[in-house]
Motif scaffolding. Sequence first.
Motif, PDB file in Angstrom:
ATOM      1  N   VAL A  37     -24.136  21.455  31.102  1.00  0.00           N
ATOM      2  CA  VAL A  37     -23.531  20.491  32.026  1.00  0.00           C
ATOM      3  C   VAL A  37     -22.484  19.664  31.304  1.00  0.00           C
ATOM      4  O   VAL A  37     -21.368  19.457  31.807  1.00  0.00           O
ATOM      5  CB  VAL A  37     -24.613  19.595  32.655  1.00  0.00           C
ATOM      6  N   LEU A  38     -22.818  19.168  30.110  1.00  0.00           N
ATOM      7  CA  LEU A  38     -21.864  18.379  29.344  1.00  0.00           C
ATOM      8  C   LEU A  38     -20.657  19.210  28.939  1.00  0.00           C
ATOM      9  O   LEU A  38     -19.508  18.759  29.029  1.00  0.00           O
ATOM     10  CB  LEU A  38     -22.548  17.802  28.104  1.00  0.00           C
ATOM     11  N   ALA A  39     -20.888  20.434  28.477  1.00  0.00           N
ATOM     12  CA  ALA A  39     -19.781  21.282  28.014  1.00  0.00           C
ATOM     13  C   ALA A  39     -18.816  21.599  29.148  1.00  0.00           C
ATOM     14  O   ALA A  39     -17.588  21.543  28.972  1.00  0.00           O
ATOM     15  CB  ALA A  39     -20.338  22.558  27.398  1.00  0.00           C
ATOM     16  N   MET A  40     -19.345  21.929  30.336  1.00  0.00           N
ATOM     17  CA  MET A  40     -18.474  22.242  31.461  1.00  0.00           C
ATOM     18  C   MET A  40     -17.719  21.010  31.960  1.00  0.00           C
ATOM     19  O   MET A  40     -16.590  21.120  32.443  1.00  0.00           O
ATOM     20  CB  MET A  40     -19.298  22.847  32.599  1.00  0.00           C
ATOM     21  N   SER A  41     -18.346  19.842  31.844  1.00  0.00           N
ATOM     22  CA  SER A  41     -17.648  18.616  32.232  1.00  0.00           C
ATOM     23  C   SER A  41     -16.524  18.295  31.259  1.00  0.00           C
ATOM     24  O   SER A  41     -15.500  17.721  31.654  1.00  0.00           O
ATOM     25  CB  SER A  41     -18.640  17.452  32.294  1.00  0.00           C
ATOM     26  N   MET A  42     -16.709  18.645  29.982  1.00  0.00           N
ATOM     27  CA  MET A  42     -15.696  18.358  28.975  1.00  0.00           C
ATOM     28  C   MET A  42     -14.574  19.391  28.956  1.00  0.00           C
ATOM     29  O   MET A  42     -13.458  19.080  28.525  1.00  0.00           O
ATOM     30  CB  MET A  42     -16.356  18.273  27.603  1.00  0.00           C
ATOM     31  N   PHE A  64     -29.820  14.409  37.040  1.00  0.00           N
ATOM     32  CA  PHE A  64     -29.300  15.542  36.275  1.00  0.00           C
ATOM     33  C   PHE A  64     -28.384  15.116  35.127  1.00  0.00           C
ATOM     34  O   PHE A  64     -28.121  15.896  34.224  1.00  0.00           O
ATOM     35  CB  PHE A  64     -28.579  16.533  37.204  1.00  0.00           C
ATOM     36  N   ASN A  65     -27.874  13.873  35.148  1.00  0.00           N
ATOM     37  CA  ASN A  65     -27.021  13.451  34.029  1.00  0.00           C
ATOM     38  C   ASN A  65     -27.505  12.141  33.392  1.00  0.00           C
ATOM     39  O   ASN A  65     -26.724  11.423  32.779  1.00  0.00           O
ATOM     40  CB  ASN A  65     -25.560  13.323  34.470  1.00  0.00           C
ATOM     41  N   PHE A 448     -17.751  11.202  40.917  1.00  0.00           N
ATOM     42  CA  PHE A 448     -17.692  12.277  39.934  1.00  0.00           C
ATOM     43  C   PHE A 448     -16.216  12.638  39.758  1.00  0.00           C
ATOM     44  O   PHE A 448     -15.706  13.539  40.439  1.00  0.00           O
ATOM     45  CB  PHE A 448     -18.520  13.483  40.402  1.00  0.00           C
ATOM     46  N   PRO A 449     -15.517  11.907  38.865  1.00  0.00           N
ATOM     47  CA  PRO A 449     -14.066  12.098  38.742  1.00  0.00           C
ATOM     48  C   PRO A 449     -13.650  13.534  38.460  1.00  0.00           C
ATOM     49  O   PRO A 449     -12.599  13.976  38.915  1.00  0.00           O
ATOM     50  CB  PRO A 449     -13.702  11.174  37.578  1.00  0.00           C
ATOM     51  N   TYR A 450     -14.486  14.259  37.702  1.00  0.00           N
ATOM     52  CA  TYR A 450     -14.262  15.701  37.585  1.00  0.00           C
ATOM     53  C   TYR A 450     -15.586  16.406  37.831  1.00  0.00           C
ATOM     54  O   TYR A 450     -16.562  16.194  37.118  1.00  0.00           O
ATOM     55  CB  TYR A 450     -13.711  16.098  36.217  1.00  0.00           C
ATOM     56  N   ALA A 451     -15.622  17.217  38.866  1.00  0.00           N
ATOM     57  CA  ALA A 451     -16.823  17.977  39.221  1.00  0.00           C
ATOM     58  C   ALA A 451     -16.483  19.462  39.184  1.00  0.00           C
ATOM     59  O   ALA A 451     -15.334  19.861  39.406  1.00  0.00           O
ATOM     60  CB  ALA A 451     -17.317  17.571  40.612  1.00  0.00           C
ATOM     61  N   ASN A 452     -17.490  20.286  38.910  1.00  0.00           N
ATOM     62  CA  ASN A 452     -17.245  21.714  38.780  1.00  0.00           C
ATOM     63  C   ASN A 452     -18.373  22.511  39.429  1.00  0.00           C
ATOM     64  O   ASN A 452     -19.359  21.961  39.916  1.00  0.00           O
ATOM     65  CB  ASN A 452     -17.087  22.106  37.305  1.00  0.00           C
ATOM     66  N   LEU A 453     -18.221  23.823  39.377  1.00  0.00           N
ATOM     67  CA  LEU A 453     -19.186  24.702  40.011  1.00  0.00           C
ATOM     68  C   LEU A 453     -20.509  24.760  39.269  1.00  0.00           C
ATOM     69  O   LEU A 453     -21.549  25.069  39.863  1.00  0.00           O
ATOM     70  CB  LEU A 453     -18.600  26.122  40.121  1.00  0.00           C
ATOM     71  N   ASN A 454     -20.480  24.485  37.969  1.00  0.00           N
ATOM     72  CA  ASN A 454     -21.671  24.659  37.150  1.00  0.00           C
ATOM     73  C   ASN A 454     -22.833  23.789  37.623  1.00  0.00           C
ATOM     74  O   ASN A 454     -23.991  24.227  37.630  1.00  0.00           O
ATOM     75  CB  ASN A 454     -21.343  24.356  35.695  1.00  0.00           C
ATOM     76  N   ARG A 456     -22.794  22.101  40.664  1.00  0.00           N
ATOM     77  CA  ARG A 456     -22.408  21.793  42.038  1.00  0.00           C
ATOM     78  C   ARG A 456     -23.591  21.329  42.888  1.00  0.00           C
ATOM     79  O   ARG A 456     -23.481  20.356  43.635  1.00  0.00           O
ATOM     80  CB  ARG A 456     -21.764  23.035  42.659  1.00  0.00           C
ATOM     81  N   ASP A 457     -24.712  22.021  42.781  1.00  0.00           N
ATOM     82  CA  ASP A 457     -25.859  21.666  43.610  1.00  0.00           C
ATOM     83  C   ASP A 457     -26.336  20.247  43.336  1.00  0.00           C
ATOM     84  O   ASP A 457     -26.786  19.541  44.247  1.00  0.00           O
ATOM     85  CB  ASP A 457     -27.002  22.651  43.360  1.00  0.00           C
ATOM     86  N   GLU A 458     -26.208  19.811  42.066  1.00  0.00           N
ATOM     87  CA  GLU A 458     -26.688  18.477  41.713  1.00  0.00           C
ATOM     88  C   GLU A 458     -25.809  17.386  42.288  1.00  0.00           C
ATOM     89  O   GLU A 458     -26.288  16.455  42.950  1.00  0.00           O
ATOM     90  CB  GLU A 458     -26.789  18.339  40.189  1.00  0.00           C
ATOM     91  N   TRP A 459     -24.485  17.462  42.050  1.00  0.00           N
ATOM     92  CA  TRP A 459     -23.655  16.352  42.511  1.00  0.00           C
ATOM     93  C   TRP A 459     -23.416  16.402  44.016  1.00  0.00           C
ATOM     94  O   TRP A 459     -23.186  15.358  44.647  1.00  0.00           O
ATOM     95  CB  TRP A 459     -22.339  16.274  41.748  1.00  0.00           C
ATOM     96  N   GLU A 460     -23.483  17.580  44.625  1.00  0.00           N
ATOM     97  CA  GLU A 460     -23.354  17.626  46.079  1.00  0.00           C
ATOM     98  C   GLU A 460     -24.589  17.067  46.787  1.00  0.00           C
ATOM     99  O   GLU A 460     -24.516  16.711  47.966  1.00  0.00           O
ATOM    100  CB  GLU A 460     -23.114  19.066  46.538  1.00  0.00           C
TER     101      GLU A 460
END
Length: 822
Positions: A37-42, A64-65, A448-454, A456-460
């Motif tokens: 999660v951290l790596a994909m956010s970075m 999750f974070n 979530f200023p930058y969100a991704n697919l990795n 997705r279920d958590e932040w949605e």
Amino acid sequence: MGSDGHCSFVLLAEFDILAGAQLKYQFPQPLGVDESVLAMSMLPDGAETQLDDWTIFFLNQTTFNTISPVLALDTPEVKTSALAGEAAKPELLCVLNLVRTKHDASLDRGARVLALAICTRHPFIQIFKPVLLMALDDYLSDPSQDCLARLFDAVNSMDLSGAPILTRNEKMVMRSSERKDVFAEKFTHLAHLPNSTHAAAKNNGKSVQHRATQSAESFSSFEEGILMRSQEREETAVQVQPPTGQSSPSEASFSLGGSAVWVGDESGMDDNEGEDGSILSFVGTTVTESTRRRRSTDASSGSSQAHMKMRPSMIHTPSYYDPTTMRTGMAKDTHFYHTTVAYKDHQLPIKMPLATFSEEVGDYSLITLVKAFSSTTLVSGPQHPHLHTNGPQTHPIIILFNALVTGKRIIFLGHRKPAGEVSSFVLSACALGSGCGAVLRGFIERAFPYANLNNRDEWEAVPAYIAGVTNPIFKSSPTWDLLLDISTGSVTVARDIHSTYPVSTGAPLNLPNMVRSTTFNTETSLGSDEDIVRTANAKDGKGDFVAKADNNADNHFIEDIKSAIEYHYGEGLVRVRFTEYVLRFVRLASRYEEDTTGSTKFGYPSSVFNNNAPNSRLGSGIVFNDEQAGRKELTANSHRFEAWRKTNSYEYICADFRNAQLMDAIQGFDVTHQLFRMRNAKHMSDGEVTAITRTLAESIKTYEQAVELLAYLMPQGGGLVHLAFCLFHQKEAVRDATVDLFNQLRAYPIGVQFIQALNHFQRYAYVRQAHAREKRFAVEHQQQYQPPPLQSQSSYGGGPSSYRYDYSSDRMITPTANGGFQ
């Protein structure tokens, strides 16, 4: 400032050709969050197309974070502002992330993509960009964890011990002022501190050794003792010594027909006009900026030789307080605290903003947000009463604001745009909804200023999320309610929004049949008196509605903002205007809640001035000149009020209002109501004006009370100008109360600055009346203690010493028959 350091963690991630994004280092220990999660956010999607990019994300928002440092000395503090019934939340951590693509033909993909991030509690994360850039260069030349250790130590050794800690009201005054010396007296202690640059260099001179480990085996190695202030500094209270009737004006004053002027030095006024120099004329006030630039003016209509010559103030400030020195020396602009970060052999300058609220993260821009979404023709999808408060003419920015406060799920899409640009739009939206952090809260915690697919279920799964994405696949997602495409400026409302948020019939308004005088600026709030028309649109079976083009405040407000941007007013003015807009939204919602439920939880009850009540009870809350127009406005906004009352933002404002009732320096009456009555009321009785001015004069006795009053008097709205009109009132009691109030304000440097902003006529009226009162008091005091006059010999038939006055007993001694005295 946090007591445990400016930097909590340092992270480094790198893209591997086989394994994908990998979190390589976590310093000083693992965070306890899923490393993928951290790596994909970075490492955002498309990072390889940008040489450098900045992204921002948060930790401790949801499960999750949330970090769980078992051994860390830096356990995040628990928030004390959690809502009743909720578990205490850990403190939010902001992560500033620098992504770099380094081209290298020898590598398989022809480039190396890596990211370096720091985690901090401070919302002003933009100040760390210079040191992060240098640290990433350092890592590329020496790829080891030692680089992370140096960055960690350098940031935590940054000396902020001399930075003033401002209250909310002081921040409000500072951010609305263009003067470079506002609250300069709070920087005077710096003259007695060691040079911050040298102190930082000394702290960073110690070589702290850290064991180089991979992410999986990092350990706790926090260094103790970053520089923080040892004690709270007392507020500087400047004592005033008014001139007596016998003393002549000193060199620290100037004279107008024998009246000493105590207003204060105007030096530096020319230096502080900036890009918003004519801001007062823009909002339509009677104060003109041209008067500020004049060093003298004609004091008499009958003589062109008499001029006012501004000289330093007669206010007896401490000898070390010199605003001119503060502007040209260690604090050229008191809106910022200047310090340095010593990284290796470099001293990096840092400008820390002092008036930042927790809902304002990073260097956002509301002007950019307004420019990107400025066309109503690019709005598509069904109309919904929660969002379209002005029908099809609702501006996209108003739709966004309505979506924010009513708890809708929002996505900013930036296909082929840098992730940092998308992040900036999300942060700007959070500032928009919160009134630039000064009014509402609860937006950053779901952003979530930058969100991704990795993940997705958590932040949605987060209710009412505000997310920024770069992948166009989210456009077809069924989980958002409002999508804003920053590439095209289009705004799309979800097709099924009516089924997701069914609109119930709001409670009927129960407005009393009485004429109430307005407290808010009706020329910008109520708009015209055209009817608001809401009709059910049978088309497609949806409850759409239409409204006339200019039926409420929103369109007038947006036109003001667009005009300000067109005429190149700065970001500061735009932010202040949005703060005023959200403030009015809250007060209007308070009136709506009161009229529908019988009471309000986050505002004063609406009432008018009652001269027959004991002590002439002052009015409160928001009321209207035209009750019919007020009913129309409340009805037009009823749906978004009802939706807002179901959100956390509403719960927060209720809790904040309860705290304000206990903590505010000015207690017992609605200050905002009184000030807006003075500014906007069409008709006010002499009794109400007298009661307001007398109440203000009696309530402003301390520094905290003075600053709280000034926080309501934004310079963009005229500052003290509307209160200064009371100096010309026909009733002496009103004039005397106004002089008393201004005398209290001029006891403090910030009050002097507000008085300086008045035009020359108002200042001279104040000075003349204050001086006349001082002379009158002096004469009355002298007459009270003056002995009766000695009578002449012819009057009493005795000699020159027949009657004597005994000063020790304060009585006359009369002669007796035998020649003695009794």
